[in-house]
Design a protein around this motif. Structure first.
Motif: not given
Length: 157
Positions: A40-44, A77-89, A92-93, A100-104
């Motif tokens: 999630x941190x790498x994605x952020x 703001x987008x980095x924090x939201x991306x990190x949280x969304x990455x954890x949620x993803x 979820x998966x 293709x999960x990271x494309x979501x």
């Protein structure tokens, strides 16, 4: 007479009637509790870098004219939201092999970064709407996982 040790090898180690291969040594991988936040941190970091690249590209006057002011409140703001969304993803998966999960996350968040850098809304609105969307997503995923676990438990009986 020569004293030598017999050669060993894949075909010499086998005894007659024993056709099993030796088990390969397990390779080390990081524990799950470390891999999930790292992914999630790498994605952020990737999304923040892409957002900054878009901001710098817009300074050339190409498709998006930059507004005055610093981009860092929006990128943060987008980095924090991306990190949280990455954890949620990841939650979820888990247990689902989906390529293709990271494309979501990547596609809508990159679009959000571009829009927020183009129109510059209040960063508090980005946090509020982003956290509300993540909370709704987490509630939906929790219900889905609960239903899936109940169906799996009913199938075992």
């Amino acid at each position: 007479m020569e004293t030598s040790t017999p050669r060993t090898g894949p075909d010499r180690d086998r005894e007659p009637g024993n056709d099993t291969e030796p088990a390969p040594e397990p390779s080390w991988s990081a524990p799950v509790w470390l891999r999930v936040p790292a992914a999630a941190l790498v994605m952020a970091a990737v999304m923040t870098g892409a957002g900054y690249a878009v901001y710098r590209w817009a300074a050339t006057g190409l498709p998006m004219e930059p507004l005055p002011g610093s981009p860092w409140p929006y990128l943060g703001a987008w980095a924090v939201l991306t990190f949280l969304a990455g954890l949620l993803l990841q939650w979820a998966t888990s247990g689902i092999d989906y390529d293709g999960r990271w494309a979501l996350i990547g596609v809508p968040f990159f679009a959000g970064i571009r829009l927020s850098l183009a129109y510059r809304p209040d960063p508090a609105l980005i946090y509020a709407y982003g956290l509300a969307a993540l909370a709704a997503g987490a509630a939906g995923i929790a219900l889905w996982r609960r239903q899936r676990a109940a169906a799996a438990a009913a199938g075992r009986r």
